[in-house]
Design a protein around this motif. Structure first.
Motif, PDB file in Angstrom:
ATOM      1  N   UNK A  57      32.576 114.132 -23.308  1.00  0.00           N
ATOM      2  CA  UNK A  57      33.794 113.451 -22.609  1.00  0.00           C
ATOM      3  C   UNK A  57      34.475 114.016 -21.538  1.00  0.00           C
ATOM      4  N   UNK A  58      34.785 115.211 -21.555  1.00  0.00           N
ATOM      5  CA  UNK A  58      35.350 116.170 -20.841  1.00  0.00           C
ATOM      6  C   UNK A  58      34.412 116.162 -19.363  1.00  0.00           C
ATOM      7  N   UNK A  59      33.213 116.447 -19.446  1.00  0.00           N
ATOM      8  CA  UNK A  59      32.427 116.417 -18.333  1.00  0.00           C
ATOM      9  C   UNK A  59      32.269 115.043 -17.592  1.00  0.00           C
ATOM     10  N   UNK A  60      32.269 113.978 -18.535  1.00  0.00           N
ATOM     11  CA  UNK A  60      32.023 112.601 -18.193  1.00  0.00           C
ATOM     12  C   UNK A  60      33.113 112.084 -17.522  1.00  0.00           C
ATOM     13  N   UNK A  61      34.569 112.399 -17.923  1.00  0.00           N
ATOM     14  CA  UNK A  61      35.372 111.980 -17.403  1.00  0.00           C
ATOM     15  C   UNK A  61      36.083 110.630 -17.930  1.00  0.00           C
ATOM     16  N   UNK A  62      35.692 110.477 -19.251  1.00  0.00           N
ATOM     17  CA  UNK A  62      36.224 109.265 -19.975  1.00  0.00           C
ATOM     18  C   UNK A  62      35.771 109.453 -21.406  1.00  0.00           C
ATOM     19  N   UNK A  63      36.514 108.763 -22.446  1.00  0.00           N
ATOM     20  CA  UNK A  63      36.273 109.041 -23.586  1.00  0.00           C
ATOM     21  C   UNK A  63      35.075 107.969 -24.206  1.00  0.00           C
ATOM     22  N   UNK A  64      34.399 108.595 -25.003  1.00  0.00           N
ATOM     23  CA  UNK A  64      33.087 107.815 -25.518  1.00  0.00           C
ATOM     24  C   UNK A  64      33.661 107.008 -26.763  1.00  0.00           C
ATOM     25  N   UNK A  65      33.494 105.717 -26.788  1.00  0.00           N
ATOM     26  CA  UNK A  65      34.069 105.033 -28.036  1.00  0.00           C
ATOM     27  C   UNK A  65      33.119 105.291 -29.245  1.00  0.00           C
ATOM     28  N   UNK A  66      33.789 105.095 -30.301  1.00  0.00           N
ATOM     29  CA  UNK A  66      33.025 105.213 -31.610  1.00  0.00           C
ATOM     30  C   UNK A  66      32.392 103.640 -31.796  1.00  0.00           C
ATOM     31  N   UNK A  67      31.238 103.708 -32.161  1.00  0.00           N
ATOM     32  CA  UNK A  67      30.482 102.509 -32.466  1.00  0.00           C
ATOM     33  C   UNK A  67      30.021 102.299 -33.778  1.00  0.00           C
ATOM     34  N   UNK A  68      30.309 101.195 -34.748  1.00  0.00           N
ATOM     35  CA  UNK A  68      30.298 101.358 -35.976  1.00  0.00           C
ATOM     36  C   UNK A  68      29.380 100.020 -36.090  1.00  0.00           C
TER      37      UNK A  68
END
Length: 185
Positions: A57-68
């Motif tokens: 996330x830090x390197x991508x520049x956005x949060x990765x959402x949780x997928x359930x």
């Protein structure tokens, strides 16, 4: 266990050479290209949990959402829930908002059958593999409100993508024919 490795390069778009890449991943790139959706890609070691995603996330520049991937008690209705990765999931809250008596995790077999993915690789892009709309998409409003980008896997947890939230809502989901149900968790 060895250290989690992330490619230092943030790539724009699909890999120049897809040799050795999973066909499900390539199908995601094909979809995004066909829809004219620009994206950034970060390649990394397998990231089977949301906890492994902090450095990504830090390197991508956005949060990765949780997928359930969830189902009802009878395992006749299936749901893909997108929610912020740092938010705690409370089954009772979601069940009440959807009007379902009880939700549980669906398991790997229906995940593979309906989304074409394995545990750890669940993604909104997996809806590409659900042309019959068997899976109901449910999105926590916090994933899309005030967030310019969404982070997700291209159906393989060895890459992560940064996509504009507007492209997800206005291009990708309509093309996949999955209208989201919004909830507040």
């Amino acid at each position: 266990m060895s250290a989690f490795t992330i490619d230092p390069i943030l790539y724009e778009g699909r890999p120049a050479d897809c040799t050795g890449r999973d066909p499900r991943e390539i199908a995601c790139y094909d979809l995004l290209d066909r829809l004219g959706v620009p994206f950034f890609r970060l390649d990394h070691d397998e990231a089977p949990s949301i906890e492994c995603c902090a450095a990504v996330e830090a390197r991508l520049g956005t949060d990765i959402c949780k997928n359930l991937f969830l189902c009802n008690r009878q395992k006749t209705q299936f749901y893909l829930l997108l929610m912020p990765g740092d938010k705690e999931f409370r089954t009772k809250e979601l069940s009440a908002q959807l009007g379902i008596s009880r939700l549980s995790f669906a398991g790997p077999e229906p995940m593979e059958e309906y989304l074409g993915v394995t545990p750890g690789s669940v993604s909104v892009l997996g809806l590409l593999n659900d042309p019959d709309n068997t899976v109901r998409l449910v999105i926590d409003r916090d994933v899309v409100e005030g967030r310019p980008f969404i982070g997700c896997h291209p159906c393989r947890n060895t890459s992560s993508l940064r996509i504009a939230t507007s492209d997800l809502l206005e291009k990708i989901l309509p093309a996949l024919r999955h209208d989201p149900t919004y909830v507040s968790l």
